[in-house]
Motif scaffolding. Structure first.
Motif, PDB file in Angstrom:
ATOM      1  N   LEU A  14       0.832  -1.201   0.000  1.00  9.96           N
ATOM      2  CA  LEU A  14       0.000   0.000   0.000  1.00  9.96           C
ATOM      3  C   LEU A  14       0.870   1.254   0.000  1.00  9.96           C
ATOM      4  CD1 LEU A  14      -2.995  -0.599   2.458  1.00  9.96           C
ATOM      5  CD2 LEU A  14      -3.136   0.156   0.080  1.00  9.96           C
ATOM      6  N   GLU A  15       1.894   1.240   0.835  1.00 16.15           N
ATOM      7  CA  GLU A  15       2.779   2.398   0.903  1.00 16.15           C
ATOM      8  C   GLU A  15       3.468   2.625  -0.438  1.00 16.15           C
ATOM      9  OE1 GLU A  15       5.186   3.393   4.492  1.00 16.15           O
ATOM     10  OE2 GLU A  15       6.875   3.070   3.128  1.00 16.15           O
ATOM     11  N   LYS A  16       3.921   1.539  -1.046  1.00 19.53           N
ATOM     12  CA  LYS A  16       4.608   1.641  -2.333  1.00 19.53           C
ATOM     13  C   LYS A  16       3.693   2.269  -3.387  1.00 19.53           C
ATOM     14  CE  LYS A  16       5.415  -2.282  -4.331  1.00 19.53           C
ATOM     15  NZ  LYS A  16       6.019  -3.600  -4.646  1.00 19.53           N
ATOM     16  N   ARG A  17       2.412   1.944  -3.336  1.00 17.68           N
ATOM     17  CA  ARG A  17       1.471   2.411  -4.360  1.00 17.68           C
ATOM     18  C   ARG A  17       0.941   3.833  -4.076  1.00 17.68           C
ATOM     19  NH1 ARG A  17      -1.866  -0.122  -8.339  1.00 17.68           N
ATOM     20  NH2 ARG A  17      -2.968   1.577  -9.367  1.00 17.68           N
ATOM     21  N   PHE A  18       0.743   4.177  -2.791  1.00 15.81           N
ATOM     22  CA  PHE A  18       0.016   5.413  -2.489  1.00 15.81           C
ATOM     23  C   PHE A  18       0.812   6.457  -1.693  1.00 15.81           C
ATOM     24  CE2 PHE A  18      -3.302   2.260  -3.235  1.00 15.81           C
ATOM     25  CZ  PHE A  18      -4.149   2.956  -4.091  1.00 15.81           C
ATOM     26  N   LYS A  19       2.026   6.149  -1.305  1.00 11.23           N
ATOM     27  CA  LYS A  19       2.812   7.107  -0.521  1.00 11.23           C
ATOM     28  C   LYS A  19       2.991   8.424  -1.277  1.00 11.23           C
ATOM     29  CE  LYS A  19       7.094   7.547   2.133  1.00 11.23           C
ATOM     30  NZ  LYS A  19       8.343   6.863   2.563  1.00 11.23           N
ATOM     31  N   HIS A  20       2.827   9.525  -0.534  1.00 10.34           N
ATOM     32  CA  HIS A  20       2.966  10.894  -1.027  1.00 10.34           C
ATOM     33  C   HIS A  20       1.818  11.333  -1.929  1.00 10.34           C
ATOM     34  CE1 HIS A  20       6.748  10.982   0.901  1.00 10.34           C
ATOM     35  NE2 HIS A  20       7.437  10.315  -0.022  1.00 10.34           N
ATOM     36  N   LYS A  21       0.811  10.497  -2.082  1.00 15.06           N
ATOM     37  CA  LYS A  21      -0.369  10.918  -2.841  1.00 15.06           C
ATOM     38  C   LYS A  21      -1.344  11.610  -1.894  1.00 15.06           C
ATOM     39  CE  LYS A  21       0.098   7.301  -6.331  1.00 15.06           C
ATOM     40  NZ  LYS A  21       0.707   8.230  -7.291  1.00 15.06           N
ATOM     41  N   THR A  22      -2.041  12.597  -2.418  1.00 12.99           N
ATOM     42  CA  THR A  22      -2.954  13.411  -1.602  1.00 12.99           C
ATOM     43  C   THR A  22      -4.363  12.834  -1.638  1.00 12.99           C
ATOM     44  OG1 THR A  22      -1.669  15.425  -2.012  1.00 12.99           O
ATOM     45  CG2 THR A  22      -3.944  15.702  -1.286  1.00 12.99           C
ATOM     46  N   LEU A  23      -4.946  12.646  -0.470  1.00 11.00           N
ATOM     47  CA  LEU A  23      -6.307  12.119  -0.380  1.00 11.00           C
ATOM     48  C   LEU A  23      -7.283  13.217  -0.788  1.00 11.00           C
ATOM     49  CD1 LEU A  23      -8.081   9.702   0.410  1.00 11.00           C
ATOM     50  CD2 LEU A  23      -8.214  10.666   2.714  1.00 11.00           C
ATOM     51  N   ASP A  24      -7.901  13.021  -1.915  1.00  8.79           N
ATOM     52  CA  ASP A  24      -8.817  14.023  -2.467  1.00  8.79           C
ATOM     53  C   ASP A  24     -10.210  13.899  -1.859  1.00  8.79           C
ATOM     54  OD1 ASP A  24      -9.415  16.150  -4.261  1.00  8.79           O
ATOM     55  OD2 ASP A  24     -10.359  14.724  -5.631  1.00  8.79           O
ATOM     56  N   LYS A  25     -10.660  12.650  -1.700  1.00 10.56           N
ATOM     57  CA  LYS A  25     -12.026  12.436  -1.213  1.00 10.56           C
ATOM     58  C   LYS A  25     -12.120  11.123  -0.455  1.00 10.56           C
ATOM     59  CE  LYS A  25     -16.818  12.209  -2.862  1.00 10.56           C
ATOM     60  NZ  LYS A  25     -17.696  12.097  -4.064  1.00 10.56           N
TER      61      LYS A  25
END
Length: 258
Positions: A14-25
């Motif tokens: 999960l970290e590899k895929r979503f790290k540093h991405k901003t939660l929009d909704k």
């Protein structure tokens, strides 16, 4: 139910895929398990980057900018499902939509999987933490007149081990799952302690290679004993199975009893 090795790998993926991405909704479908209001949850997390994903015991912890943490306990049937474009995901509890068309959902057909905003720190040692020491294990076992497998699975004693890996650990240590905890000799307690570390870390390594991108696949190909496909242990002994309620215990006669 996923246990420590599974969750360790899910967290890393999960970290590899979503790290540093901003939660929009954040979309909440089932709110009954929330420890805060839906509005409070959205206010705490939306607009913030995902900084890291860690495992604590049997939970995943999503650390966001702003200092907030969301714990996810999958319970018995919960899963993390990647949402591809136009996917129809069933049994959603909560959905995470990040900027750039990156989304995943916590799902559970029983609606038991639990999101918790800023979970309290847990003083019970994790099975792979420094706090789970040989001294701690000796002291715990010395006070318990119940089967040792029950002790290993008690999340109020040590966090992360469930039915599957309790069997694997006890077979590795050559200790019967039915042995009374306080009757186990000191030299065998040392074997048990070492088996916890060796079995769990080896399985994490195996799963990291086997499921480098998955958040929900429970691969059991590497199990030595707790595997209904096997009839013999690696040492050539018949695998015995005892059922207690809905739980099965796998063991062999080579495991000592006390």
């Amino acid at each position: 139910m996923p246990e420590l090795p599974d969750l360790e790998v899910f967290a890393a993926n999960l970290e590899k895929r979503f790290k540093h991405k901003t939660l929009d909704k954040l979309d909440v479908t089932v709110s009954k398990k929330l420890n805060v209001s839906e509005k409070e949850l959205k206010d705490a997390l939306e607009g913030h980057q995902l900084q890291s994903v860690l495992r604590e015991g049997k939970t995943l912890q999503l650390h966001f900018g702003g200092g907030n943490v969301l714990g996810l306990h999958l319970m018995l049937h919960g899963e993390i499902q990647l949402i591809e474009k136009d996917d129809e995901v069933k049994f959603k509890i909560i959905e995470f939509h990040f900027k750039g068309d990156n989304s995943f959902a916590l799902t559970d057909f029983q609606k038991q999987a639990t999101p918790t905003l800023n979970p309290e720190l847990n003083a019970i040692p994790d099975a792979l933490s420094p706090d789970f020491s040989i001294t701690y294990l000796k002291e715990v076992l010395a006070k318990k007149s119940v089967p040792v497998k029950q002790v290993l699975m008690d999340q109020k004693i040590v966090r992360g081990i469930g039915n599957t890996y309790a069997d694997e650990i006890l077979w590795h240590a050559k200790i019967s799952p039915f042995a009374v905890a306080k009757a186990i000799p000191e030299k065998n307690v040392k074997d048990l302690y070492q088996a916890v570390e060796e079995v769990l870390r080896k399985e994490i390594m195996n799963l990291t290679k086997a499921i480098p991108d998955s958040f929900n696949a429970e691969v059991r190909d590497f199990l030595k004993i707790h595997n209904p496909k096997l009839t013999e242990s690696p040492t050539g002994h018949e695998i015995l199975v005892e059922k207690n309620g809905g739980r099965k215990t796998y063991y062999t006669v080579e495991q000592l009893d006390f």
